[in-house]
Write an enzyme that holds these catalytic residues in place. Structure first.
Site, mmCIF file in Angstrom:
data_model
loop_
_atom_site.group_PDB
_atom_site.id
_atom_site.type_symbol
_atom_site.label_atom_id
_atom_site.label_comp_id
_atom_site.label_asym_id
_atom_site.label_seq_id
_atom_site.Cartn_x
_atom_site.Cartn_y
_atom_site.Cartn_z
ATOM 1 N N GLY A 90 -14.715 -41.880 -47.862
ATOM 2 C CA GLY A 90 -13.984 -40.462 -47.625
ATOM 3 C C GLY A 90 -13.273 -39.772 -48.990
ATOM 4 C CB CYS A 108 17.506 -39.184 -50.784
ATOM 5 S SG CYS A 108 18.662 -38.808 -51.687
ATOM 6 C CB ALA A 145 -15.658 -40.457 -41.945
ATOM 7 C CG HIS A 186 -1.884 -41.029 -53.086
ATOM 8 N ND1 HIS A 186 -3.058 -40.466 -53.446
ATOM 9 C CD2 HIS A 186 -1.875 -41.650 -54.308
ATOM 10 C CE1 HIS A 186 -3.594 -40.629 -54.303
ATOM 11 N NE2 HIS A 186 -2.864 -41.822 -55.080
#
Ligand code: BJW
Length: 235
Positions: free
Chosen positions: A177, A118, A221, A110
């Site tokens: 997670g 740009c 975690a 991601h």
């Protein structure tokens, strides 16, 4: 018992960085309880109101400068360094905590908050400071298109071919997670399972996709990940 897994793929999400002080998205006080996705995390939002979108990410970028990896990031880096087979980490997180812990074989599916993209020429550049609408791209010189290098809803996550190739060959898949709400990441457990991998969820609570995992370990975690990695490396 020996650890005979040859190819491990690890998917991580916001819960991994929660104990480093970064907000998750869908928990009670998470990011999506304060912002609407359609205002800050779509290409349409950036076209409509770039200042608002840039502000949202500028705040999160400034929070990423001093943030430190926690015991779970460190355990995963140790797994990569000490496991005799291959380990690929695919993170949905845009923070730099895996690399700060020492993970090398890492895909930021991601994107990354510390990079700018740009929209005019596609150049990706490191960015420390705030992005503004009048900032010019150092590659093409155009202004108005400098956006955070993150994947918004409706955009294609990065390096999907590499990720699916690794999922199709892995024998252990760990999901850590993540709530399992966002695709395509939420579908990785099914891909890995179809390839014959043992699939394990490590999360604070059962995720959306819990029924698809062979094994689930629920807890913080920083507690469950180091313990699981220790067990794996000692096998
Ligand atoms: C702890 C803990 C502790 C807490 N210890 N655990 C209908 C069906 C299927 C798919 C779609 C659909 N409609 C639309 C889609 C596609 C869409 C999608 O999935 N939508 C769903 C909401 C339904 N997906 C996309 O658009 C993706 N692109 C795509 O599909 O491309 C193909 C395509 C392209 C073009 C046209 C058509 C198709 C892109 C998704 C991009 C997601 N972007 C975001 C923002 C990125 C930048 C940013 O950070 O701002 O990514 S959204 C946000 O969610 C962020 C995260 O990476 C992502 C996942 O969140 P995550 O990591 O799971 O966090 P949480 O908060 O949800 O969960 C945290 C978990 O941790 C919880 O379970 C806690 O319990 C746990 N936890 N503390 C352990 N201490």
């Amino acid at each position: 018992m020996t650890n005979n897994y040859e190819r491990i793929v690890i998917l991580t999400g916001a819960g991994l960085s929660a104990e480093s002080g970064l907000s998750t998205f869908r928990d009670k006080d998470g990011i999506w309880s304060k912002y609407r996705i359609e205002d800050v995390a779509t290409p349409e939002a950036f076209a409509r109101n770039p200042e608002m979108v840039l502000d949202f990410y500028n705040t999160r970028r400034s929070g990423a400068h001093d943030v430190r990896p926690n015991a779970a990031h460190e355990a995963l880096a140790r797994l990569e360094a000490e496991h005799p087979g291959s380990v690929m980490t695919v993170t949905q997180n845009i923070d730099p905590l895996h690399e700060r812990a020492g993970t090398m074989n890492l895909i930021h599916m991601h994107g990354e908050i510390l990079k700018a993209l740009c929209a005019h020429c596609g150049a990706r550049t490191a960015v420390e400071e705030n992005l503004t609408v009048d900032l010019a791209c150092s590659r093409c010189g155009n202004s108005g298109g400098m956006r955070p290098d993150v994947v918004w809803f409706g955009e294609m996550p990065y390096q999907m071919e590499r990720i699916y190739a690794a999922l199709g060959k892995c024998d252990l898949f760990l999901s850590i997670g993540t709530s399992g709400n966002v695709y395509p990441a939420a579908g990785f457990v099914a891909e890995a399972g179809a390839a014959g991998a043992h699939t394990v969820e490590l999360n604070l609570e059962p995720s959306e996709g819990i029924s698809m995992f062979d094994e689930a370990i629920h807890g913080k975690a920083t507690e469950v990940v180091p313990a699981y990695v220790d067990k794996l490396l000692k096998r």
